[in-house]
Scaffold this active site. Structure first.
Site, short mmCIF file in Angstrom:
data_model
loop_
_atom_site.label_atom_id
_atom_site.label_comp_id
_atom_site.label_asym_id
_atom_site.label_seq_id
_atom_site.Cartn_x
_atom_site.Cartn_y
_atom_site.Cartn_z
N ASP A 1 0.84 -1.19 0.00
CA ASP A 1 0.00 0.00 0.00
C ASP A 1 0.88 1.25 0.00
OD1 ASP A 1 -2.03 1.86 0.33
OD2 ASP A 1 -3.06 0.73 1.89
N ASP A 2 0.87 1.99 -1.10
CA ASP A 2 1.64 3.24 -1.24
C ASP A 2 3.14 3.02 -1.34
OD1 ASP A 2 -0.85 4.37 -0.90
OD2 ASP A 2 -0.34 5.57 0.83
N CYS B 1 -6.26 4.03 -3.47
CA CYS B 1 -6.53 2.73 -2.85
C CYS B 1 -7.71 1.93 -3.41
CB CYS B 1 -6.74 2.93 -1.34
SG CYS B 1 -5.34 3.71 -0.51
N ARG C 1 -7.66 -1.28 -6.15
CA ARG C 1 -7.98 -2.64 -5.74
C ARG C 1 -9.17 -3.20 -6.51
NH1 ARG C 1 -5.18 -3.15 -0.71
NH2 ARG C 1 -3.95 -1.23 -0.61
N LYS D 1 -5.76 -5.61 3.76
CA LYS D 1 -6.70 -4.50 3.57
C LYS D 1 -7.65 -4.77 2.40
CE LYS D 1 -6.43 0.26 1.90
NZ LYS D 1 -5.51 1.38 1.63
N HIS E 1 -10.92 -2.65 1.55
CA HIS E 1 -11.18 -1.30 1.06
C HIS E 1 -12.07 -1.24 -0.18
CE1 HIS E 1 -9.31 2.99 1.37
NE2 HIS E 1 -10.61 2.95 1.60
N SER F 1 -8.30 1.95 5.13
CA SER F 1 -6.90 2.32 5.36
C SER F 1 -6.70 2.69 6.83
CB SER F 1 -6.51 3.50 4.48
OG SER F 1 -6.56 3.17 3.12
N HIS G 1 1.56 2.28 3.94
CA HIS G 1 0.62 3.41 4.08
C HIS G 1 0.76 4.00 5.49
CE1 HIS G 1 -3.18 5.60 4.26
NE2 HIS G 1 -3.45 5.28 3.00
N ASP H 1 -0.31 -0.87 -4.75
CA ASP H 1 -1.61 -0.39 -5.22
C ASP H 1 -1.55 0.99 -5.88
OD1 ASP H 1 -1.19 1.13 -2.89
OD2 ASP H 1 -3.30 1.09 -2.32
N ASN H 2 -0.52 1.75 -5.59
CA ASN H 2 -0.29 3.05 -6.23
C ASN H 2 1.07 3.57 -5.78
OD1 ASN H 2 -2.82 3.84 -3.99
ND2 ASN H 2 -0.79 4.69 -3.64
N LYS I 1 1.50 9.22 -5.64
CA LYS I 1 0.11 8.87 -5.36
C LYS I 1 -0.83 10.04 -5.62
CE LYS I 1 -2.84 7.46 -1.47
NZ LYS I 1 -2.84 6.91 -0.10
#
Length: 493
Positions: free
Chosen positions: A36-37, A76, A80, A129, A131, A154, A233, A285-286, A306
Site C-alpha cells: 500500500d503506497d 486505494c 484494488r 486490507k 477497502h 486504510s 501506508h 496499489d499506487n 500517489k
C-alpha cells in the site's frame, strides 16, 4: 475365471484412470502480494536506498522484473477494484478511496478474482486490507473469500492516527475525530473492536502468519492467496524485530519487514511442496504518498506520486515468479496493467470470463516471454477523481498523452516529516502534452509538436474511452458505466 478376468480388467481400468488423473496438470496456485503506497524505487532491484529487500531480489532473480507495470488508478479503493475485477474501476462506479461513511462498495453483480477461482475449486483467502466497502454487504466473504483477516479501510481512517495530535488545521482534526473505531476483522467476527498502536505494529506479522498457515492447510488443492499489506501506508507500523534497523528510518524498517513477509510466504510454498506450481505476483496499489516525506516512499526517476496520473502515481514495482513458466532472470519494459491479471489468470486456470464487459486482456504471452508477443490492447486509459479521463497511453508503453486536468504537486518542496504531511499545491495542465516514456521516463519534455500523428492517434483513443466510460472533464456521460453496490438510508453502515 471369467469373473476374475473381468474384475482384473476393471481394476486395471480404474488404475489407468487414477494414473491419468495424477499426471494431469494441476491448476496452479495464485498468490498476489499487494503493498500500500510503496514507491517505484522502493525495491532493491528498482534502486532502493537506505534499506534492502533480499527476498524480493531473490524472487526477481528466480522470476521476472516488470519495469512498466501499472495500476488503473493511483489511489486505494479504485486500484484494488481494478485488480480484483479486471475492469477500470470507474466502469464499476468505484472512485478514489472509500471512507468510513461511504455508502457504496463493490456490487453483487460484479465477479471478483476470488469468485472466479472459487468456481474452479480454489480455496481463497484475503489477509490484509480490503477497502471495497465497509458495510456488511460488501465484506470479503460475500465476494468470494473463504477466509479474511484484516481491515476494511486504510489505517489513516482512524481516530488514533498519530497525525491527529500534530499541527493540523482545526477542521481536519475535527474530521478525524469523527472517524469510527477502526476494527480488525477475522472472518465474520471482530478480532479487535478498536485497533491500537500495538496492533498497528503487528499487522504485517499477523497477515504473514495467517498466509503461511493458509498455504499449509491448502497444500493438497489449488488456492488463491491475496496478501494486501496495510504497509507502508501511513501511519507506519513495524514490529520490534525490524524497528530501528535501517538507515532510511521507520519507512525503511517497514519495507524490510514487508520483504521478510515475502520471504516467509516463498519459504512456505517450498516447504509444502507447491513452490513450482504457484504463480506469485508482487506489486503496489499506487505510488508513494510524497507529502509524508520521510514516512513516504520514492518514485525516482518518475514524476509525482500517489493521487496523480503521472508515472509516479501509476507505475509500480512488480516482480513475478513461477518456476518453469516465467523465465528466470527476465527484466522487461513491456507495459502491463493490473486489469490484465483477471483475464490472464482465467485463461491459465480454464475459467470462463463473466458475461459483463471487462477491460483487461490476456497478456500471458508477454508475461511468459513468448517470442513475438505483443500487448493486445489498443491503448490504456487513465482515469482519476470522479470519472476524469486524465491520460492515455499506447499499449507498448512508449507514448503517453497527458490530457488537460488539475493535479496535486509539492512543486519541488520537500515532504513532511515523522508522520506530519506537507501541503500539496494544485497545478493545472492547460493543454495536452505528449511524452516519449522510453527516452523521457520522468515526463519532463512535451514532444507533441514533433509527433502530431501520435497525438492524433491517442486523441482518437481518448474519444473511445469517453464514448464508453464518459469523462467528467468534457461532460461526457459514459453509457458503459455500471452502478456500484449501495447502502440504503435504512441500512446501517
Amino acid at each position: 475365471m471369467i469373473r476374475y478376468a473381468f474384475s482384473f480388467l476393471l481394476a486395471m481400468t480404474a488404475n489407468a484412470v487414477a494414473y491419468a488423473g495424477n499426471t494431469a496438470p494441476a491448476k496452479p496456485n495464485i498468490v498476489i502480494i499487494l503493498t500500500d503506497d510503496q514507491g517505484y524505487a522502493d525495491l532493491g532491484k528498482f534502486g532502493a536506498e537506505g534499506f534492502s529487500t533480499p527476498n524480493l531480489d531473490r524472487m526477481a532473480d528466480e522470476g521476472a522484473i516488470f519495469r512498466n507495470f501499472h495500476v488503473a488508478q493511483p489511489v486505494c479503493s479504485a486500484s484494488r477494484c481494478a485488480l480484483l475485477t479486471g475492469c477500470y474501476s470507474n466502469r464499476l462506479g468505484i472512485h478514489g478511496a472509500l471512507g468510513p461513511k461511504s455508502r457504496v462498495g463493490i456490487s453483487d453483480d460484479e465477479t471478483t478474482l476470488a469468485q472466479l477461482l472459487k468456481q474452479q475449486g480454489y480455496a481463497t483467502a484475503l489477509f490484509g486490507k480490503w477497502h471495497l466497502g465497509n458495510a456488511p454487504q460488501f465484506m470479503p466473504a460475500l465476494h468470494g473469500f473463504d477466509q479474511f483477516f484484516g481491515l476494511t479501510l486504510s489505517t489513516d481512517y482512524w481516530p488514533g492516527h498519530p497525525n491527529l495530535i500534530k499541527n493540523f488545521p482545526p477542521e481536519i482534526e475535527a474530521i478525524k475525530r469523527e472517524y469510527p473505531n477502526l476494527p480488525i476483522y477475522e472472518d465474520d467476527h471482530i478480532f479487535r473492536r478498536e485497533m491500537s498502536i500495538d496492533d498497528l505494529n503487528h499487522l504485517t506479522t499477523w497477515y504473514t502468519d495467517r498466509a503461511v498457515k493458509f498455504i499449509h492447510q491448502n497444500r493438497t488443492k489449488p488456492f488463491f492467496l491475496y496478501v494486501a499489506q496495510s504497509m507502508p501506508h501511513v501511519p507506519l507500523g513495524v514490529s520490534e524485530k525490524f524497528r530501528g534497523k535501517t538507515k532510511r528510518g521507520l519507512y525503511g524498517d517497514v519495507i524490510e519487514e514487508v520483504d521478510w513477509s515475502v520471504g516467509q510466504i516463498l519459504a512456505a510454498l517450498k516447504k509444502n511442496g507447491v513452490d513450482k506450481n504457484t504463480w506469485v505476483i508482487f506489486t503496489s496499489d499506487n505510488g508513494p504518498w510524497l507529502s509524508y516525506g520521510n514516512h513516504g516512499g520514492s518514485a525516482k526517476p518518475l514524476r509525482e506520486g500517489k493521487g496523480t496520473n503521472w508515472e509516479g502515481g501509476t507505475r509500480e514495482p512488480c516482480v513475478m515468479r513461477w518456476p518453469g513458466k516465467i523465465p528466470a532472470g527476465t527484466d522487461t519494459w513491456d507495459m502491463l496493467m493490473t486489469i490484465d491479471l483477471f483475464p490472464t489468470i482465467a485463461k491459465i486456470v480454464g475459467a470462463d470470463l463473466p458475461n459483463h464487459k471487462i477491460d483487461g486482456m490476456d497478456v500471458w504471452p508477454l508475461i511468459s516471454r513468448m517470442p513475438g508477443a505483443k500487448n493486445p490492447h489498443e491503448s490504456y486509459w487513465f482515469y482519476y477523481e470522479v470519472n476524469q479521463l486524465q491520460a492515455v497511453t499506447t499499449p507498448d508503453g512508449k507514448w503517453k498523452l497527458q490530457l488537460p486536468h488539475t493535479y496535486q504537486t509539492l512543486a519541488g518542496r520537500p515532504g513532511g516529516r515523522d508522520g506530519v504531511p506537507a501541503p500539496y499545491s494544485s497545478r493545472k495542465l492547460e493543454k495536452e502534452e505528449l511524452y516519449d516514456l522510453v527516452h523521457d521516463i520522468g515526463e519532463t519534455t512535451d514532444v507533441s509538436a514533433q509527433h502530431p500523428d501520435i497525438v492524433a492517434f491517442l486523441e482518437a483513443e481518448a474519444e473511445k474511452a469517453r464514448a464508453d466510460l464518459g469523462d467528467a472533464l468534457t461532460n461526457r456521460p459514459g453509457p458503459g458505466r455500471r452502478q456500484p453496490g449501495s447502502v440504503t438510508r435504512n441500512e446501517r453502515l
